[in-house]
Design an enzyme around this catalytic site. Structure first.
Site, mmCIF file in Angstrom:
data_model
loop_
_atom_site.group_PDB
_atom_site.id
_atom_site.type_symbol
_atom_site.label_atom_id
_atom_site.label_comp_id
_atom_site.label_asym_id
_atom_site.label_seq_id
_atom_site.Cartn_x
_atom_site.Cartn_y
_atom_site.Cartn_z
ATOM 1 N N HIS A 163 0.810 -1.227 0.000
ATOM 2 C CA HIS A 163 0.000 0.000 0.000
ATOM 3 C C HIS A 163 0.839 1.270 0.000
ATOM 4 C CE1 HIS A 163 -3.569 -2.499 1.815
ATOM 5 N NE2 HIS A 163 -3.389 -2.714 0.523
ATOM 6 N N THR A 205 -3.512 -7.912 11.230
ATOM 7 C CA THR A 205 -4.367 -7.358 10.172
ATOM 8 C C THR A 205 -5.790 -7.880 10.322
ATOM 9 O OG1 THR A 205 -4.765 -7.190 7.773
ATOM 10 C CG2 THR A 205 -3.567 -9.143 8.517
HETATM 11 C C1 BJW Z 1 -3.266 -6.183 16.778
HETATM 12 C C2 BJW Z 1 -2.695 -5.349 17.759
HETATM 13 C C3 BJW Z 1 -1.535 -5.816 18.405
HETATM 14 C C4 BJW Z 1 -4.433 -4.346 16.941
HETATM 15 N N1 BJW Z 1 -1.031 -7.008 18.068
HETATM 16 N N2 BJW Z 1 -2.759 -7.363 16.489
HETATM 17 C C5 BJW Z 1 -12.748 -7.929 -3.341
HETATM 18 C C6 BJW Z 1 -13.893 -7.982 -2.578
HETATM 19 C C7 BJW Z 1 -14.463 -6.809 -2.061
HETATM 20 C C8 BJW Z 1 -13.880 -5.574 -2.286
HETATM 21 C C9 BJW Z 1 -12.745 -5.535 -3.030
HETATM 22 C C10 BJW Z 1 -12.192 -6.685 -3.550
HETATM 23 N N3 BJW Z 1 -11.081 -6.346 -4.229
HETATM 24 C C11 BJW Z 1 -10.907 -5.013 -4.135
HETATM 25 C C12 BJW Z 1 -11.915 -4.481 -3.416
HETATM 26 C C13 BJW Z 1 -12.103 -3.050 -3.095
HETATM 27 C C14 BJW Z 1 -11.211 -2.552 -1.978
HETATM 28 C C15 BJW Z 1 -11.481 -3.359 -0.728
HETATM 29 O O1 BJW Z 1 -10.732 -4.237 -0.331
HETATM 30 N N4 BJW Z 1 -12.551 -3.042 -0.036
HETATM 31 C C16 BJW Z 1 -12.858 -3.725 1.217
HETATM 32 C C17 BJW Z 1 -13.031 -2.686 2.319
HETATM 33 C C18 BJW Z 1 -14.069 -4.584 1.015
HETATM 34 N N5 BJW Z 1 -9.802 -2.636 -2.357
HETATM 35 C C19 BJW Z 1 -9.225 -1.658 -3.030
HETATM 36 O O2 BJW Z 1 -9.835 -0.684 -3.389
HETATM 37 C C20 BJW Z 1 -7.759 -1.858 -3.387
HETATM 38 N N6 BJW Z 1 -7.589 -1.583 -4.779
HETATM 39 C C21 BJW Z 1 -8.017 -2.391 -5.717
HETATM 40 O O3 BJW Z 1 -8.491 -3.463 -5.487
HETATM 41 O O4 BJW Z 1 -7.831 -1.886 -6.967
HETATM 42 C C22 BJW Z 1 -8.358 -2.602 -8.086
HETATM 43 C C23 BJW Z 1 -7.928 -1.849 -9.315
HETATM 44 C C24 BJW Z 1 -7.284 -2.542 -10.329
HETATM 45 C C25 BJW Z 1 -6.896 -1.858 -11.482
HETATM 46 C C26 BJW Z 1 -7.150 -0.496 -11.598
HETATM 47 C C27 BJW Z 1 -7.784 0.189 -10.582
HETATM 48 C C28 BJW Z 1 -8.171 -0.493 -9.433
HETATM 49 C C29 BJW Z 1 -6.886 -0.836 -2.664
HETATM 50 C C30 BJW Z 1 -6.873 -1.032 -1.191
HETATM 51 C C31 BJW Z 1 -6.023 0.069 -0.550
HETATM 52 C C32 BJW Z 1 -6.134 0.078 0.965
HETATM 53 N N7 BJW Z 1 -5.542 1.258 1.429
HETATM 54 C C33 BJW Z 1 -5.466 1.501 2.880
HETATM 55 C C34 BJW Z 1 -4.967 2.942 3.112
HETATM 56 C C35 BJW Z 1 -3.483 3.046 2.812
HETATM 57 C C36 BJW Z 1 -2.980 4.417 3.076
HETATM 58 C C37 BJW Z 1 -3.050 4.785 4.521
HETATM 59 O O5 BJW Z 1 -2.384 4.147 5.362
HETATM 60 O O6 BJW Z 1 -3.767 5.735 4.840
HETATM 61 O O7 BJW Z 1 -4.594 0.555 3.485
HETATM 62 S S1 BJW Z 1 -7.009 1.208 3.712
HETATM 63 C C38 BJW Z 1 -6.304 0.531 5.177
HETATM 64 O O8 BJW Z 1 -6.700 -0.850 5.324
HETATM 65 C C39 BJW Z 1 -4.790 0.537 4.924
HETATM 66 C C40 BJW Z 1 -4.388 -0.789 5.496
HETATM 67 O O9 BJW Z 1 -3.158 -1.194 4.951
HETATM 68 C C41 BJW Z 1 -5.546 -1.677 5.125
HETATM 69 C C42 BJW Z 1 -5.655 -2.903 5.959
HETATM 70 O O10 BJW Z 1 -5.897 -2.581 7.304
HETATM 71 P P1 BJW Z 1 -5.161 -3.403 8.446
HETATM 72 O O11 BJW Z 1 -3.712 -3.187 8.361
HETATM 73 O O12 BJW Z 1 -5.638 -4.775 8.443
HETATM 74 O O13 BJW Z 1 -5.642 -2.591 9.754
HETATM 75 P P2 BJW Z 1 -6.993 -2.754 10.576
HETATM 76 O O14 BJW Z 1 -7.098 -1.574 11.447
HETATM 77 O O15 BJW Z 1 -8.130 -3.097 9.718
HETATM 78 O O16 BJW Z 1 -6.714 -4.046 11.475
HETATM 79 C C43 BJW Z 1 -5.735 -4.039 12.509
HETATM 80 C C44 BJW Z 1 -5.735 -5.419 13.124
HETATM 81 O O17 BJW Z 1 -4.691 -5.487 14.077
HETATM 82 C C45 BJW Z 1 -7.036 -5.781 13.853
HETATM 83 O O18 BJW Z 1 -7.419 -7.094 13.479
HETATM 84 C C46 BJW Z 1 -6.655 -5.718 15.334
HETATM 85 O O19 BJW Z 1 -7.382 -6.651 16.123
HETATM 86 C C47 BJW Z 1 -5.200 -6.066 15.268
HETATM 87 N N8 BJW Z 1 -4.362 -5.542 16.369
HETATM 88 N N9 BJW Z 1 -3.464 -4.219 17.905
HETATM 89 C C48 BJW Z 1 -1.669 -7.768 17.172
HETATM 90 N N10 BJW Z 1 -0.926 -5.073 19.404
#
Ligand code: BJW
Length: 335
Positions: free
Chosen positions: A154, A248
């Protein structure tokens, strides 16, 4: 300083010349079931040749950086997810830049934790280990994770891109904070919001007209194709024996899809999360399972802080002495 779980004396918690102040408490009292869970995982780890890690914001939580969802997923009453879109930036670049400016400042102040170092050490010891990070905070790089075994799905808070359609400016490893004098007000996650006119936001040094934006991947945007190709090449080069899913929520695609891809290849999964959903725990796991029966398992869960669990779980490969004392001695009776 932390307390040695066996002798209860204060011992430094040190790795790579870093002394970690976080006390290790959760591993002091492993139940027989938790000890067997750890031992069977470690036995499988020892036999694994190719390993992938998919990491998220929870990896950096104990470094003091907020996660996206759940508690801490809000920034000044805005859902962090609603700010991570091209639409949000186009509607209010001042708001979105202040969100990212505060996060750049927080990431620069933060230090990698024991799990970042443990993964970096695993990479040094296993050429066929690859980390796919969704994090944009740069902490894995700062833990000296080998760059050819680390893919940033990302992007990075410290990359900048021009938003002008006609300009290809991109700069990586830009660590200056604040990026403009006006953005100095956004140095703390809790700082009050004040509107900044466009003239006070970062502009492109190449075309001098376009607004710069953070080089991160927002919703609806494609992941960097070189990164996706490198991940695909690794997965298709041979069976991945094990995927470590660390801190994640596994809700954002395509990143979340790697777990199912590895399972479909016959690879096993180990989840490290502070909050393990009941549906994620392996329910056919007998209380006192023998280490030899690890072959029957397809999934392990380690509930708790990743910074505590990951170095312990990886000890058979990365070594134990520099990560902890006491718990290691007790574990040696299990194997
Ligand atoms: C602990 C802890 C401790 C806490 N120890 N654990 C298929 C199905 C449905 C939808 C889609 C699909 N494919 C694509 C999509 C659309 C979309 C998507 O996924 N939507 C979903 C919400 C459904 N995806 C996209 O749009 C992606 N792009 C794409 O698919 O493009 C297609 C394309 C092709 C060709 C041309 C054009 C387009 C892009 C996704 C980008 C995500 N970006 C972000 C922001 C990044 C910038 C920023 O940082 O601001 O990335 S969103 C955000 O979520 C960030 C993260 O990397 C990402 C994941 O979150 P993460 O890291 O899992 O954090 P949390 O907070 O969710 O979880 C934390 C976890 O830690 C929890 O479980 C806690 O319990 C745990 N925890 N403390 C251990 N101490």
């Amino acid at each position: 300083m932390t307390v040695d779980p066996v002798s209860r004396s204060a011992v430094p918690y040190q790795f790579d010349n870093h002394v970690f102040p976080t006390p290790s408490t959760q591993l002091e009292t492993l139940t027989p079931s938790a000890a067997a869970n750890l031992a069977t995982f470690q036995a499988y780890l020892r036999s694994s040749k190719r390993i992938l890690a998919l990491v998220g914001a929870g990896l950096s939580a104990s470094s003091g950086l907020p996660t996206f969802r759940g508690a801490g997923g809000l920034w000044r009453n805005h859902d962090a997810m609603e700010l991570a879109t091209p639409e949000a930036f186009s509607n209010d670049p001042s708001l979105v830049w202040q969100f990212y400016s505060a996060r750049r400042a927080a990431a620069l102040r933060a230090m990698p934790n024991k799990a970042h170092y443990a993964l970096a050490e695993l990479a040094k010891r296993m050429p066929e280990f690859l980390t796919l990070t969704q994090n944009v905070d740069g902490l894995s790089t700062r833990a000296n994770h080998l760059p050819n075994q680390l893919l940033h799905l990302h992007g990075s808070l410290f990359s900048l891109k021009c938003t002008s359609f006609y300009c290809d400016f991109q700069e990586d490893n830009h660590f200056t904070h604040p990026l403009t004098p006006e953005l100095a007000i956004a140095s703390e996650i809790s700082a009050p919001y004040t509107h900044i006119p466009q003239s006070g936001l970062p502009h492109c040094p190449k075309c001098h007209t376009g607004l710069l934006r953070p080089g991160v991947v927002w919703f609806g945007e494609a992941l960097p194709w070189r990164v996706v190709k490198a991940a695909d090449d690794f997965i298709s080069a041979g069976k991945v024996d094990l995927i470590l899913v660390i801190g994640t929520s596994g809700t954002v695609y395509p990143a979340a899809g790697y777990v199912d891809r590895i399972r479909m290849q016959g690879g096993k999964v180990a989840v490290f999360n502070i909050d393990i959903d009941d549906s994620e725990s392996e329910d056919d796991f007998p209380e006192m399972e023998s280490e030899r029966s690890y072959a029957n398992r397809t999934k392990w869960t380690f509930e708790g802080d990743a910074a505590e669990w990951v170095p312990v779980a990886l000890e058979p490969i990365i070594g134990r002495s520099r990560f902890r004392r006491g718990v290691a001695e007790r574990d040696s009776t299990l194997v």
